[in-house]
Design a protein around this motif. Structure first.
Motif, PDB file in Angstrom:
ATOM      1  N   UNK B 333      -0.417 -21.490 -19.770  1.00  0.00           N
ATOM      2  CA  UNK B 333       0.461 -21.492 -20.953  1.00  0.00           C
ATOM      3  C   UNK B 333       0.696 -20.075 -21.474  1.00  0.00           C
ATOM      4  N   UNK B 334       0.546 -19.101 -20.595  1.00  0.00           N
ATOM      5  CA  UNK B 334       0.792 -17.684 -20.936  1.00  0.00           C
ATOM      6  C   UNK B 334      -0.140 -17.138 -22.011  1.00  0.00           C
ATOM      7  N   UNK B 335      -1.379 -17.671 -22.054  1.00  0.00           N
ATOM      8  CA  UNK B 335      -2.413 -17.120 -22.936  1.00  0.00           C
ATOM      9  C   UNK B 335      -3.441 -16.468 -22.000  1.00  0.00           C
ATOM     10  N   UNK B 360      -1.677 -15.827 -32.021  1.00  0.00           N
ATOM     11  CA  UNK B 360      -2.861 -16.510 -32.560  1.00  0.00           C
ATOM     12  C   UNK B 360      -2.553 -17.986 -32.818  1.00  0.00           C
ATOM     13  N   UNK B 361      -1.332 -18.259 -33.276  1.00  0.00           N
ATOM     14  CA  UNK B 361      -0.918 -19.652 -33.496  1.00  0.00           C
ATOM     15  C   UNK B 361      -0.912 -20.427 -32.181  1.00  0.00           C
ATOM     16  N   UNK B 362      -0.384 -19.783 -31.146  1.00  0.00           N
ATOM     17  CA  UNK B 362      -0.317 -20.452 -29.849  1.00  0.00           C
ATOM     18  C   UNK B 362      -1.723 -20.732 -29.319  1.00  0.00           C
ATOM     19  N   UNK B 363      -2.633 -19.790 -29.513  1.00  0.00           N
ATOM     20  CA  UNK B 363      -4.009 -19.986 -29.058  1.00  0.00           C
ATOM     21  C   UNK B 363      -4.675 -21.113 -29.844  1.00  0.00           C
ATOM     22  N   UNK B 364      -4.522 -21.077 -31.170  1.00  0.00           N
ATOM     23  CA  UNK B 364      -5.151 -22.106 -32.011  1.00  0.00           C
ATOM     24  C   UNK B 364      -4.641 -23.486 -31.627  1.00  0.00           C
ATOM     25  N   UNK B 365      -3.364 -23.578 -31.406  1.00  0.00           N
ATOM     26  CA  UNK B 365      -2.757 -24.850 -31.032  1.00  0.00           C
ATOM     27  C   UNK B 365      -3.285 -25.340 -29.672  1.00  0.00           C
ATOM     28  N   UNK B 366      -3.382 -24.408 -28.722  1.00  0.00           N
ATOM     29  CA  UNK B 366      -3.933 -24.761 -27.414  1.00  0.00           C
ATOM     30  C   UNK B 366      -5.378 -25.242 -27.560  1.00  0.00           C
ATOM     31  N   UNK B 367      -6.165 -24.538 -28.389  1.00  0.00           N
ATOM     32  CA  UNK B 367      -7.577 -24.887 -28.562  1.00  0.00           C
ATOM     33  C   UNK B 367      -7.740 -26.284 -29.164  1.00  0.00           C
ATOM     34  N   UNK B 368      -6.893 -26.603 -30.139  1.00  0.00           N
ATOM     35  CA  UNK B 368      -6.920 -27.946 -30.740  1.00  0.00           C
ATOM     36  C   UNK B 368      -6.663 -29.015 -29.693  1.00  0.00           C
ATOM     37  N   UNK B 369      -5.597 -28.820 -28.949  1.00  0.00           N
ATOM     38  CA  UNK B 369      -5.241 -29.770 -27.893  1.00  0.00           C
ATOM     39  C   UNK B 369      -6.368 -29.926 -26.881  1.00  0.00           C
TER      40      UNK B 369
END
Lengths: 375, 375
Positions: B333-335, B360-369
């Motif tokens: 996911x490009x992180x 940071x938003x993209x990372x947080x969202x990925x981590x939640x999922x």
């Protein structure tokens, strides 16, 4: 980028740059760096943004090392290191690694400003003998083998192969017993001509003359010399740390290493290697020195003819007024950075690897005209 | 450059890069460097090709210095230097300048891998006392002022404000008597938040976290500390040489200084200064730490909550299989560059200045999922 006359960042805005260092770089290398600057293909980021421990950068570092190894045919008996701190830090690292804390004596041949700085730093570290110093003739020559005597038990023999400020260069390495490691500051002529690296204990060069941008220094060191450093030497100054760590004992200057690797590949692929580079460099130097010799009542070369540098052509004009006009008129013809160092005065034309033949031709042509108009 | 999906050097090919250093740089800075790389407007050459003694580069160096001075309101009591050799050389230069050859004692607070390396080098130079070492808790915290005692006659008190490997950060500088110079390795958080520089004797940072590319180190040093160095210290290691020479005692890493100056201007002009930068950095860190805390049965933070770094978020997953999948799926996911340092394990997300809030938003969202799918 499109090259338009109104775009000040375009290739058409570039001049012939005779700067002594940092100095001209190959245009094709600059273009590649430019194209890949924002995003290195396959990496998703600029090279500058990538961890030095990752595969992309370690491949780049090893590629740069291998290019230098193959240009000179360097064997595994030598480590090839990429360090920071320039020649200035090498002035201290060499004696600190080889004679700090022991009773050996290192010998120095001093043929210009850089050798003088090197011996000044070395004296802080241990026993140093100057066995030749050309200062009384204002550093206008290099010695012949009969002019100095190297001890068989010297810790090393040090010299600077090309003095950029005075424009004198050793055509051959000094004569040195095989028992004595020969140490060479080749900051301004490494990569400009073939050399037998096996003659050397250490040979090093800061990049900003022939090898790339300022900020990285190439050190080629025979591995047996890695074991002489005292235990309490600062970690960064200890060659063995960098050799054991594959130049990544700490974070290397990644951008500068990347650029240096591209310059080394340009030398191999575009120029055809060191012998081909030497041929071009000799041709450029010949063009300029011939104008000096053909107008010897007007231009006064600093170096004795048999010691002339192929990298830095130093000469003076009849008076300061003409000197000032020379610099100004040259600049108006896109021949830039020709003013000599204050310690020698006059003109210094640095014609390192990346100065194209056309640049030397343009300078020679300008010099002819200027002499005929003002001589 | 046109940004097309098929051009691997285009901006559209860039990912969110969580590398711990060298690390993400502001895209607008990279674009400027790219545009001017072949020919600096008005100079007729690349910045890399220009003499460091010429007006163009000295203006660039002074511009970088002035940007840093004005971001922190640094007075003339301090020199601001641009050096080579990274934090690694500072580990030696600090004790070599301040305690080599005298009988003073320097004190160290060790809260992670960088402090540990620094004290190791310092011990080679003179009397060193460790007054706090967090190694027994695997460097998961920084001490409170009551946890250590600083001597009034210490040569200096040394600490590392942010440990990148463990992800612990001092919210405030340690408590230190006014008679003792406070020395700080701020390599990974200088320029990330406001600081009162007057508290410090020396504060320094290698550039490759928040300030630019690898290859240049900013050293801010109170001028009275320039006079303590022993006479026989290697010239490059002597702060006074660099201060007297205006960071041009020898050739500085000109490209890296140029890039650093552009980053400092970005911080001033685009971000609005250090307080504004700090607000963004805290917002980014909060986004990621909140996911860790909300999923505390799945993600295990390394640092104690009140010592958490705003720059490097370190945490682990329930097992190695999940850790491997986390890194792999994030990359898809490009992180990128989320794998932690081998000494701590797990994940390290470095969110320095140039990581945008969206990253940071993209990372947080990925981590939640990821937690909800695998928890």
């Amino acid at each position: 980028m499109s090259a338009s006359a109104t775009d000040p960042t375009a290739i058409s805005s570039r001049v012939y740059n005779f700067s002594a260092g940092p100095a001209a770089m190959p245009v094709s290398v600059l273009k590649e760096l430019q194209e890949e600057l924002l995003c290195l293909p396959g990496a998703g980021a600029s090279l500058m943004e990538l961890s030095h421990r990752g595969q992309v950068f370690t491949d780049i570092l090893h590629g740069a090392e291998n290019s230098i190894r193959s240009l000179y045919g360097i064997s595994d008996d030598y480590a090839v290191l990429f360090l920071q701190g320039g020649a200035a830090l090498q002035f201290s690292m060499i004696p600190a690694n080889l004679i700090r804390g022991n009773d050996k004596t290192a010998q120095y041949i001093v043929t210009g400003s850089w050798g003088k700085k090197a011996i000044g730093e070395a004296k802080k570290e241990g026993n140093i003998e100057s066995i030749y110093d050309a200062k009384e003739s204002n550093f206008d020559h290099v010695p012949s083998p009969g002019d100095y005597k190297v001890r068989d038990d010297a810790a090393y023999l040090y010299y600077c192969s090309n003095e950029t400020i005075q424009g004198v260069q050793f055509a051959q390495a000094p004569s040195c017993p095989t028992s004595v490691p020969l140490v060479c500051d080749a900051s301004s002529d490494l990569l400009s001509r073939p050399l037998d690296i096996n003659k050397y204990g250490i040979i090093y060069a800061c990049a900003q003359k022939n090898a790339g941008p300022a900020g990285v220094t190439v050190v080629i060191i025979r591995r047996d010399l890695l074991d002489h450093a005292p235990a309490n030497l600062p970690g960064y100054m200890t060659y063995k740390n960098h050799a054991d760590g594959d130049s990544m004992w700490n974070t290397p200057p990644t951008f500068a290493v990347w650029a240096l690797g591209k310059v080394a590949r340009w030398l191999t692929d575009d120029i055809g290697g060191l012998a081909a580079m030497q041929a071009v460099n000799e041709q450029k130097a010949k063009l300029v020195y011939e104008v000096i010799d053909a107008n010897s009542n007007f231009y006064k070369g600093h170096a004795k003819p048999d010691c002339r540098s192929k990298m830095n052509v130093t000469f003076n004009l009849p008076n300061d007024e003409l000197l000032g006009r020379f610099v100004k008129e040259a600049a108006s013809q896109d021949l830039a950075s020709l003013k000599g160092h204050r310690s020698v005065g006059g003109i210094r034309a640095s014609i390192y690897n990346a100065m194209p033949l056309e640049g030397a031709e343009a300078l020679a042509s300008f010099m002819k005209d200027f002499a005929s108009k003002n001589g």
